[in-house]
Scaffold this motif. Structure first.
Motif, mmCIF file in Angstrom:
data_model
loop_
_atom_site.group_PDB
_atom_site.id
_atom_site.type_symbol
_atom_site.label_atom_id
_atom_site.label_comp_id
_atom_site.label_asym_id
_atom_site.label_seq_id
_atom_site.Cartn_x
_atom_site.Cartn_y
_atom_site.Cartn_z
ATOM 1 N N ALA A 50 47.799 66.596 65.714
ATOM 2 C CA ALA A 50 47.446 67.831 65.010
ATOM 3 C C ALA A 50 45.976 67.809 64.631
ATOM 4 N N ARG A 51 45.290 68.923 64.823
ATOM 5 C CA ARG A 51 43.873 68.971 64.486
ATOM 6 C C ARG A 51 43.650 68.797 62.984
ATOM 7 N N ALA A 52 44.585 69.309 62.171
ATOM 8 C CA ALA A 52 44.432 69.182 60.721
ATOM 9 C C ALA A 52 44.494 67.727 60.266
ATOM 10 N N GLU A 470 46.901 83.200 62.043
ATOM 11 C CA GLU A 470 45.841 83.841 62.821
ATOM 12 C C GLU A 470 44.475 83.627 62.173
ATOM 13 N N LEU A 471 44.431 83.686 60.834
ATOM 14 C CA LEU A 471 43.180 83.436 60.123
ATOM 15 C C LEU A 471 42.698 82.010 60.381
ATOM 16 N N LEU A 472 43.623 81.054 60.376
ATOM 17 C CA LEU A 472 43.258 79.662 60.643
ATOM 18 C C LEU A 472 42.641 79.526 62.032
ATOM 19 N N SER A 473 43.246 80.153 63.017
ATOM 20 C CA SER A 473 42.708 80.086 64.385
ATOM 21 C C SER A 473 41.324 80.704 64.467
ATOM 22 N N ASP A 474 41.150 81.849 63.793
ATOM 23 C CA ASP A 474 39.839 82.518 63.819
ATOM 24 C C ASP A 474 38.769 81.660 63.147
ATOM 25 N N PRO A 490 47.487 74.393 57.081
ATOM 26 C CA PRO A 490 46.989 74.117 58.436
ATOM 27 C C PRO A 490 47.811 73.077 59.193
ATOM 28 N N ILE A 491 48.297 72.056 58.482
ATOM 29 C CA ILE A 491 49.145 71.058 59.151
ATOM 30 C C ILE A 491 50.438 71.706 59.625
ATOM 31 N N PHE A 492 51.036 72.530 58.777
ATOM 32 C CA PHE A 492 52.256 73.231 59.178
ATOM 33 C C PHE A 492 52.012 74.122 60.396
ATOM 34 N N ALA A 493 50.873 74.814 60.398
ATOM 35 C CA ALA A 493 50.553 75.683 61.536
ATOM 36 C C ALA A 493 50.405 74.863 62.814
ATOM 37 N N ASP A 494 49.758 73.708 62.726
ATOM 38 C CA ASP A 494 49.604 72.843 63.897
ATOM 39 C C ASP A 494 50.953 72.325 64.382
#
Length: 717
Positions: A50-52, A470-474, A490-494
């Motif tokens: 994960a990137r986070a 989407e905000l995190l990706s942007d 962010p970890i959850f999103a990854d």
């Protein structure tokens, strides 16, 4: 294998107390070893891919006590009066004095002053033994108790309290066991016969639990792994024992003595049980491809449980059946009241009806499953957070208070980690503040070694809102080199993105290996591919129902869900791996009888009717038992466990009814002899494995009782 199983069944039935004493000794030894050398379960939430995780590692390397667990305390005056500063100062002092607490933020007052938010940072991760469960949660409860005694609302939210409140209560397991016992009594008409499968499953599960404890001494085993292992082990243990007991009772009805009945049940149904368990184990091993350490431990722990209940079924079933003797038969049969002309089984009548109109029934079943599966196209996954917790939990109350007073994004702030030698933290913060969807940006502070600058940002939307991802990706796309974004959200999103990608790798592995195994069993290309397609369809339909209930909110209130929540990111891979194996269990049980009849008679349609008639009742009973076991888990407070239990129950219902009772007979009727087609070159290449030996097979000429009596002392039971 038939010879070994036949002799094992005869020997254990002839000497039941030897087997029972051996298992008692095994249970005692297993628990003794677990107590002496076993470990404790512990989660590993690090996600190397994960990137986070990069930001977390940077914080741990450059900030003292950085990258540890977090928690939130929300204080609210229900009357709307401003909170007293003295009360808040005393709260901060109590929190700062707790073990492992490294930082306590100043109270953040709401605009009207009736709510305060205090954030905590710990010097250890949430998986630290001193912080897991009650050890971390109870001190927080004690710290806020004076406020509650004063009539002020105080709730706990965030990472650490959320993990503690999601612990299993065990009520679901107990409810499932009681319901399973009732169904077994109804299925067999005998309390003795009903109690055997449950007792055997629990015995095997006990040894499996000890095995999981020993496993925890060698590696990190997720705290949720024993729950999954118990759920699956209990279900398949009852299934395997049920199939063997049912076959034993069939042979008793034919007039065989209890030892020979046990031996033949083992040589026939026992083979199916062995190979059915192989399909489950193959599916479980596919979990390792999920990319997360927690999935691997789910697979290992559940595999231990499956192997344990399999061993119990293969040895204790014939032993206890031999001990029970004729008491396994219903009382009316023992008294000779069942001499009436037997009626054609309901499953046989149903199979005949389906085979007469295969196109109509097949299309109806297909359309129905596709209709249920349609919502899966809009499925959105997200790991569990405070918004999906039960309304009566402190975690959920804290989440709602924070969302109402500070905005939903305050429940999931992002942490920006800036390398000071590469990027300007002030410029980065200004750029973030000017981005749409950003609500609050904190002031950057520098790490003690000067290598990093860190600041927090609160998005406008809640953690599980799709716009937050989407905000995190942007933001990641816009940030200059040397900037990482981390934090729980962010970890959850990854994780959600990783698991969505990995799902297809797991599906490909499990399906391909299972199809290969079925091809070896049934000497067919069509049957394995068709079985895999039907299993995938029933699993997709169960996902669709989960989307409708949880994501769309249709009927979620029945399960204690008061608003729509996303399907947990853990569910698709975990449910698939478990369900595919369990569905293949029933496929092996059914197709083995159909194929044996086909080989004996050459009647493609008649073999379907007779095979379904022979196995339909036991498969339906086994499925019903597994459904109530899984539904028991859906009564737990944790939303992920609810989704796991309900999803598996729905899939088993669909598999045992729509698939086994409609799609299988209709498609097999339409395909006729093509069901058993296999290219000659592939037939020569594949090893031959017979899933079950029919009782009329020539093998019985070799497996006579005299040999079994002569050899039973050599079995070592």
């Amino acid at each position: 294998m038939s010879r070994i199983l036949h002799r094992l069944g005869y020997a254990t039935a002839a000497h039941p107390w030897r087997t029972i004493c051996a298992w008692i000794a095994l249970v005692v030894i297993a628990f003794g070893l677990a107590g002496a050398f076993g470990g404790t379960t512990r989660d590993d939430y690090d996600v190397p891919d994960a990137r986070a995780q990069v930001g977390v590692d940077q914080l741990r390397a450059h900030v003292p006590d950085g990258g540890g667990a977090t928690a939130q305390v929300v204080v609210h005056d229900r009357e709307g009066d401003p909170l007293a500063g003295a009360d808040l100062d005393a709260l901060v002092e109590r929190l700062a004095a707790l073990d492992h607490v490294s930082v306590v933020s100043p109270p953040r007052l709401s605009a009207d002053g009736d709510t305060a938010l205090v954030s905590l940072a710990y010097d250890a991760p949430v998986t630290e033994p001193d912080l897991v469960g009650a050890k971390g949660y109870d001190p927080l409860e004690q710290a806020i108790e004076p406020l509650r005694e004063a009539g002020i609302q105080a709730e706990l939210g965030g990472e650490l309290p959320g993990g503690a409140e999601s612990q299993m209560t065990g009520t679901g397991e107990l409810a499932g066991i009681i319901a399973a016992l009732v169904l077994l009594v109804v299925a067999f008409g005998s309390v003795v016969a009903a109690g055997l499968p449950l007792a055997i499953a629990l015995t095997g599960l006990g040894v499996g639990t000890a095995g999981v404890t020993l496993l925890a001494a060698t590696m990190d085993v997720s705290t949720a792994a024993p729950t999954v292992a118990t759920m699956v082990g209990l279900g398949v243990g009852i299934d395997y024992a049920l199939l063997l007991v049912n076959r034993h009772v069939e042979f008793l009805r034919q007039g065989l003595d209890k030892r020979e009945a046990a031996a033949r049940a083992m040589a026939t149904a026992g083979r199916s049980v062995v190979f059915a368990s192989l399909t489950v184990l193959i599916s479980l091993m596919g979990l390792k491809l999920g990319g997360l350490a927690v999935y691997a431990t789910f697979g290992y722990a559940t595999a231990i449980a499956v192997v344990s209940v399999l061993a119990a079924a293969l040895t204790l079933v014939p032993a206890l059946c031999g001990l029970a003797g004729g008491r396994l038969l219903p009382r009316k049969v023992r008294k000779g009241a069942a001499a009436r002309v037997a009626k054609t089984p309901l499953t046989a009548r149903w199979a005949r009806r389906v085979t007469r109109r295969p196109v109509a029934f097949g299309l109806a079943a297909l359309v129905f499953l596709l209709f249920l599966a349609a919502p899966v196209l809009g499925m959105r996954t997200w790991p569990q957070d405070g918004s999906s917790a039960s309304p009566d939990t402190s975690q959920r109350k804290a989440y709602d208070l924070i969302a109402d007073e500070y905005g939903a994004g305050a429940n999931g702030p992002f942490t920006f980690v800036v390398e000071t030698g590469t990027a300007d933290a002030a410029a980065v913060a200004a750029q973030v503040a000017a981005t749409d969807g950003v609500e609050v940006v904190g002031t950057p502070f520098t790490s003690p070694d000067g290598e990093l600058a860190i600041f927090d940002m609160e998005p406008t939307y809640g953690p599980s809102d799709e716009r937050t991802s989407e905000l995190l990706s942007d933001l990641r796309a816009e940030m200059p080199e040397g900037v990482e974004i981390t934090g729980t959200t962010p970890i959850f999103a990854d994780i959600s993105g990783m698991l969505s990608e990995r799902l297809w790798l797991v599906v490909g592995f499990v399906v391909s290996v299972s199809v290969l195994l079925l091809a070896m069993m049934f000497r067919s290309v069509v049957v394995p591919i068709k079985a895999a397609a039907m299993n995938l369809l029933s699993i997709a339909a169960s996902y669709g129902v989960l989307v409708a209930i949880f994501q769309w909110g249709w009927g979620g209130s029945v399960l204690g869900i008061d608003h729509a929540v996303a399907v947990s990111s853990w569910i698709p891979i975990l449910n698939f791996a478990i369900l595919f194996g369990l569905s293949m269990d029933y496929e092996v049980f059914l197709l083995s009888r159909i194929r044996e009849d086909w080989l004996r008679t050459g009647d493609a349609t008649g073999s379907v009717e007779r095979g379904l008639a022979a196995t339909g009742r036991v498969i339906s009973s086994a499925a019903a038992i597994m459904v109530v076991v899984f539904l028991g888990f859906s009564t737990e407070a944790d939303t992920v466990v609810k989704q796991l239990g309900l999803g598996m129950a729905i899939a088993i219902v669909l598999d045992a009814t729509v698939v086994r009772m409609v799609l299988v007979p209709s498609t097999m009727t339409l395909l006729g002899r093509w069901n058993w087609w296999i290219p000659a070159w592939l037939d020569r290449l594949l090893p031959a494995i017979r899933a079950e030996v029919d009782e009329t097979d020539a093998i019985w000429a070799e497996l006579d009782t005299t040999d079994a009596r002569a050899d039973d002392d050599k079995v070592g039971v």
